[in-house]
Motif scaffolding. Sequence first.
Motif, mmCIF file in Angstrom:
data_model
loop_
_atom_site.group_PDB
_atom_site.id
_atom_site.type_symbol
_atom_site.label_atom_id
_atom_site.label_comp_id
_atom_site.label_asym_id
_atom_site.label_seq_id
_atom_site.Cartn_x
_atom_site.Cartn_y
_atom_site.Cartn_z
ATOM 1 N N PHE A 406 0.840 -1.190 0.000
ATOM 2 C CA PHE A 406 0.000 0.000 0.000
ATOM 3 C C PHE A 406 0.884 1.252 0.000
ATOM 4 C CE2 PHE A 406 -3.114 -3.063 1.197
ATOM 5 C CZ PHE A 406 -4.374 -2.492 0.998
ATOM 6 N N PRO A 407 0.359 2.390 -0.430
ATOM 7 C CA PRO A 407 1.121 3.633 -0.330
ATOM 8 C C PRO A 407 1.524 3.925 1.115
ATOM 9 C CG PRO A 407 -0.820 3.927 -1.721
ATOM 10 C CD PRO A 407 -0.958 2.578 -1.077
ATOM 11 N N LYS A 408 2.560 4.705 1.278
ATOM 12 C CA LYS A 408 3.051 5.038 2.611
ATOM 13 C C LYS A 408 1.950 5.689 3.440
ATOM 14 C CE LYS A 408 6.791 7.436 5.023
ATOM 15 N NZ LYS A 408 7.987 8.292 4.865
ATOM 16 N N GLY A 409 1.742 5.170 4.652
ATOM 17 C CA GLY A 409 0.737 5.718 5.557
ATOM 18 C C GLY A 409 -0.662 5.181 5.353
ATOM 19 N N ALA A 410 -0.846 4.314 4.347
ATOM 20 C CA ALA A 410 -2.187 3.794 4.055
ATOM 21 C C ALA A 410 -2.537 2.576 4.912
ATOM 22 C CB ALA A 410 -2.308 3.443 2.581
#
Length: 454
Positions: A406-410
């Motif tokens: 997943f994208p960073k922080g997701a």
Amino acid sequence: MKLTLKETAKAVNALNDVSKYENIEITGAEFDSRKVKKGDLFIPLKGARDGHEFLEKARENGAVLSLWSKDVPTPDDFPVLIVEDVLSAFQVLAQYYLQKKKPTVIAITGSNGKTTTKDMTAFVLATTFKTYKTQGNYNNEIGMPYTILSMPEDTEKLVLEMGMDHAGDLHLLSTLATPDIAAITLIGESHLEFFGTREAIAKGKMEIADGLKENGLLIVPSDEPLLKSFLENISQEIATFGWDNSADEYVTVLAEKREETIFQFSFSEKIMEIAVPGKYNARNALVASMIARRLGVSMEDIAQALAAVELTRNRTEWVESSVGAKMLSDVYNANPTAMGLVLDSFSQMETTGKRRVVLGDMLELGEASKVLHESMSEHLDSYNIEKVYLFGKEMKVLFDKIVENFPKGAVVHFDKEDKQALIELLKNDLQKEDLLLLKASNGMGLFEVVEALK
């Protein structure tokens, strides 16, 4: 309920002479002294406290009689029925009352879907018959006899949910209730910690047939190979349900929407709908409809009832957050099969906002917990789910499994002690057009998160 003291004493095999109290009539039974009503039989069960300690409170609230353990000093000024064991006597009395009133008994169990199927079955049957069902989750060795003794005297169809924590649980409940129809919704992984394998869970679920009447019907999923060897020993009629014509009866899902599911049964051309999401709920509706058809309910009544069915709270329930986001609350229980099913359905729901999921620990999975929590990665992808909030120590392995996908922080993780931090982040993240799924075992307390966001 109406039972004389004399027949009650005979039913529970009372050890004392109660002839001087023969004019007493009981109109209910209650084990919680705070809930006792006038005319009730008090059932002093032993738990964290001994129920015998609360006789005076029960008496104040209107109890006219009490079961009483032979090992406890007997009160001088209140009528009691002395028995070997209060819980066993409670169960025997329920069995007596059931045999006296003779409703058709429908028993439902399963690792997932049993409460929803119970609700649907009772709702459909109520179109045609005087129907009573298990209230809430009163589905164990205490709750089921309580349900039986709480049913109205004119009950024609009694729908009993039967729960299972250990081997032998369903044997007790089934032989007590002697159902006319029994159904198993699903073999999942609930209580794997106690059973060790899914095979052992399947064996435990099959105990629901132990008390099934000789002319009874057993309804089981067609796509569960673990049941096949056990079914060979069943002399009663068996009917299977599933997704295709390999089952005796099957359901075809025509559309899955955010707040409804549209489908068709193999035995009818009628288009059906239920006001809850998830194709798995269409299967639950199929089981309820098979039971109803067996008992003579018309397809017209079945369709109308399913469209209007009211389900027990916190089982696939839509609620709205304070900012207007729609939240799918499914926080009463969880096992990997159930969590996977609801994730798959949620991932396809239409929205103009973002799809977010809060997943809490699935409890009682034993040594398989790590692998089974990791397996939820198969139902999560960044294309369909914008953000994943994981809650609890068991969910840390899923975090490690999917965080790079997943994208960073997701993908974020919170320990159970950090529930307030989870709530604050959700309040900050949620937007009006978003969809949020919350799913976990009841012990994780995600209902508190739902309430805070509302």
